[in-house]
Design a protein around this motif. Structure first.
Motif, PDB file in Angstrom:
ATOM      1  N   SER A 150       0.851  -1.205   0.053  1.00  0.00           N
ATOM      2  CA  SER A 150       0.105   0.081  -0.027  1.00  0.00           C
ATOM      3  C   SER A 150       1.124   1.218  -0.045  1.00  0.00           C
ATOM      4  N   PHE A 151       1.882   1.139   0.834  1.00  0.00           N
ATOM      5  CA  PHE A 151       2.724   2.300   0.943  1.00  0.00           C
ATOM      6  C   PHE A 151       3.595   2.581  -0.480  1.00  0.00           C
ATOM      7  N   ASP A 152       3.980   1.529  -1.086  1.00  0.00           N
ATOM      8  CA  ASP A 152       4.959   1.637  -2.148  1.00  0.00           C
ATOM      9  C   ASP A 152       3.818   2.273  -3.589  1.00  0.00           C
ATOM     10  N   ALA A 153       2.620   1.842  -3.533  1.00  0.00           N
ATOM     11  CA  ALA A 153       1.588   2.033  -4.456  1.00  0.00           C
ATOM     12  C   ALA A 153       1.687   3.802  -4.375  1.00  0.00           C
ATOM     13  N   LEU A 154       1.551   4.220  -3.163  1.00  0.00           N
ATOM     14  CA  LEU A 154       1.419   5.692  -2.973  1.00  0.00           C
ATOM     15  C   LEU A 154       2.791   6.352  -3.427  1.00  0.00           C
ATOM     16  N   VAL A 155       3.918   6.045  -3.085  1.00  0.00           N
ATOM     17  CA  VAL A 155       5.189   6.666  -3.142  1.00  0.00           C
ATOM     18  C   VAL A 155       5.656   6.596  -4.544  1.00  0.00           C
ATOM     19  N   ARG A 156       5.387   5.428  -5.057  1.00  0.00           N
ATOM     20  CA  ARG A 156       6.003   5.232  -6.511  1.00  0.00           C
ATOM     21  C   ARG A 156       5.142   5.578  -7.656  1.00  0.00           C
ATOM     22  N   ASP A 157       3.974   6.387  -7.102  1.00  0.00           N
ATOM     23  CA  ASP A 157       3.006   6.991  -8.061  1.00  0.00           C
ATOM     24  C   ASP A 157       3.423   8.431  -8.076  1.00  0.00           C
ATOM     25  N   PRO A 158       3.852   8.743  -9.352  1.00  0.00           N
ATOM     26  CA  PRO A 158       4.506  10.282  -9.347  1.00  0.00           C
ATOM     27  C   PRO A 158       3.331  11.359  -9.420  1.00  0.00           C
ATOM     28  N   VAL A 159       2.172  11.097  -9.991  1.00  0.00           N
ATOM     29  CA  VAL A 159       1.192  11.715 -10.002  1.00  0.00           C
ATOM     30  C   VAL A 159       0.500  12.043  -8.575  1.00  0.00           C
ATOM     31  N   GLN A 160       0.364  11.076  -7.889  1.00  0.00           N
ATOM     32  CA  GLN A 160      -0.088  10.973  -6.349  1.00  0.00           C
ATOM     33  C   GLN A 160       0.867  11.588  -5.378  1.00  0.00           C
ATOM     34  N   ALA A 161       2.188  11.273  -5.747  1.00  0.00           N
ATOM     35  CA  ALA A 161       3.271  11.808  -4.845  1.00  0.00           C
ATOM     36  C   ALA A 161       3.270  13.371  -4.981  1.00  0.00           C
ATOM     37  N   LEU A 162       3.131  14.009  -6.051  1.00  0.00           N
ATOM     38  CA  LEU A 162       3.288  15.215  -6.328  1.00  0.00           C
ATOM     39  C   LEU A 162       2.036  15.996  -5.958  1.00  0.00           C
ATOM     40  N   LEU A 163       0.721  15.587  -6.267  1.00  0.00           N
ATOM     41  CA  LEU A 163      -0.510  15.843  -6.112  1.00  0.00           C
ATOM     42  C   LEU A 163      -0.761  16.136  -4.554  1.00  0.00           C
ATOM     43  N   TRP A 164      -0.245  15.142  -3.788  1.00  0.00           N
ATOM     44  CA  TRP A 164      -0.262  15.271  -2.343  1.00  0.00           C
ATOM     45  C   TRP A 164       0.323  16.338  -1.772  1.00  0.00           C
TER      46      TRP A 164
END
Ligand code: TRP
Length: 468
Positions: A150-164
């Motif tokens: 779950s954690f990797d899915a968040l941090v490895r997604d550039p869109v989510q990482a930037l948007l958040w």
């Protein structure tokens, strides 16, 4: 914390320039200073560094650094700020002997503030994202593989990482631009005890887990061979990071202190409260590590993968999990506001920008710098000059280099340039408190011990003595 408008009853305003406000009460001073200290450093950095650096030995060095290096420096910074009632650059210019370049500490501090915020805002971003994800209910699991996924899915997604991260910057910017810092401070004051309670609950529950014994010996029975010079430097860096010292945050907050505030007593209370939050976070996390088969050395993901596992067993786990990350987000917001305050007040008081403009400029720079850190686990994951991602560099350089170097400079300034009499006057409130003896001791420490100690730890930690 900060002063979006001057408060009319503030005793300190007699010393302040007309546009400067200040904290309005003794309790407000304590809460704001604590609000700067307590943050992701306790809940995210402390557990992950303790886990990655072998546990108890690291914890011991961290405690010693906090007591003998961190606390005197915190007192020193606050004293400088309150004497000068100005941003760090102006404060040092005002107090330094004519022509000496001590004000450069303030410039370095501003650079350090940006570097810290660049990665800090991304970790706050993960915390914000976790609040949302916890509510949607798919984070809970006591399977290490799944929580890590779950954690990797968040941090490895550039869109989510930037948007958040942008959400976080917009949120902080909104607070500052709307001038509602006081409201946020008031809310933080009331909500921090809740975070504390939740940590007590979590820690208590965690200690009933089968891995609790192992966790306690990991945390409190040192294995001496694990204490290397690099570990010592990291532990000392954490002490700086935790107490928000070495780059002007405490100087800036000191400039808003009331004239009556007892500086050494306030600093000691903040240090103790901050320490207990960290230890509680450790109690909540490490038993879970050893009970569910996590690795203590998991690094930056540690809190994000273990806490969902602890809550997975509890009734109402999803709601409690969301509450945990929400309270963490609030604590982190207080810390982040104190970091923002340094460049904002410098741009405002020295460059003549209005506070809103100074805030926008700071956010703009941060958006650019922060993106490098946000994308460190995705788009830029393979960009690792010198073996570290941009995120890791920002983290490493600030805590292990800039903050300790700032600490040396501040200690030398107070010990040699500012003069013991002025320092003692701040510590004793011009003789009203019986702190003169203490001022003598701290002054001697700052003159002879603190700078040498920090320098030795830095050189050893950077491998200068071992030729590494
Ligand atoms: N102390 C805060 C934390 O542990 C972070 C922080 C706020 C900080 N202001 C700072 C760190 C200044 C270093 C310097 O979360």
């Amino acid at each position: 914390m900060s002063k979006s408008g001057p408060s009319s009853t503030d005793a300190s305003r007699t010393h302040a320039t007309t546009s400067r406000g200040g904290f309005s009460s003794s309790l407000g001073v304590l809460a704001a200073t604590l609000g700067s200290a307590v943050g992701l450093g306790n809940i995210w950095k402390f557990p992950s560094l303790t886990g990655a650096n072998g546990g108890a030995g690291f914890l011991l060095i961290y405690l010693l650094s906090t007591l003998f290096i961190g606390l005197p420096l915190m007192v020193a910074e606050i004293a400088i700020g309150r004497q000068a009632r100005a941003n760090p650059i102006s404060a040092l210019r005002q107090l330094q002997p004519r022509g000496a370049p001590w004000w450069l500490i303030g410039v370095a501090g501003m650079a350090a503030a940006f570097l810290i915020m660049a990665f800090y805002s991304e970790v706050v971003a993960w915390v914000f994202a976790y609040v949302a994800k916890a509510l949607s209910g798919n984070l809970l699991s006591s399977d290490p593989v799944q929580t890590q996924a779950s954690f990797d899915a968040l941090v490895r997604d550039p869109v989510q990482a930037l948007l958040w991260q942008w959400v976080v910057l917009a949120f902080i910017g909104g607070i500052l631009l709307l001038g509602v810092t006081r409201g946020i401070e008031a809310a933080t004051k009331r909500l921090m005890p809740l975070l504390f309670l939740l940590l007590v609950l979590l820690g208590g529950y965690s200690l009933t887990l089968p891995g609790a014994g192992q966790a306690l010996s990991f945390l409190f029975a040192p294995e001496w061979h694990k204490i290397t010079p690099a570990v010592v430097l990291t532990a000392m860096g954490l002490a700086f990071f935790k107490l928000s010292i070495g780059m002007g945050t405490m100087m800036t907050y000191g400039s808003y202190f009331t004239a009556e505030q007892n500086i050494p007593a306030t600093a000691t209370r903040v240090m103790l409260a901050d320490l207990s939050v960290s230890l509680l976070a450790g109690m909540a996390i490490f038993p879970a590590v050893f009970s569910f088969g996590f690795q203590p050395s998991a690094g930056p993901s540690l809190v994000f993968i273990t806490i969902p596992a602890v809550f997975a067993q509890m009734p109402g786990g999803s709601v409690l999990l969301a509450a945990f990350f929400l309270l963490t987000a609030i604590a982190a917001t207080g810390a982040m506001l104190s970091l923002m305050e340094v460049p904002v007040v410098i741009l405002h008081e020295r460059w003549g920008l209005s506070r809103p403009r100074a805030t926008l400029l700071t956010l703009l720079i941060l958006g650019l710098l922060g993106a490098g850190c946000a994308l460190s686990q995705s788009t830029l994951a393979t960009f690792q000059p010198g073996g570290r991602t941009l995120f890791d560099w920002a983290d490493y350089l600030s805590s292990n280099l800039l903050l300790p170097a700032g600490g040396i400079a501040i200690a030398l300034f107070v010990g040699w340039a500012w003069g013991e009499r002025a320092f003692a006057a701040q510590l004793s409130n011009h003789g009203q408190l019986g702190n003169q003896g203490l001022a003598r001791v701290v002054s001697l420490l700052l003159r002879w011990v603190t700078p040498v100690l920090i320098l030795l730890v830095m050189l050893a930690g950077l491998g200068v003595f071992s030729g590494a």
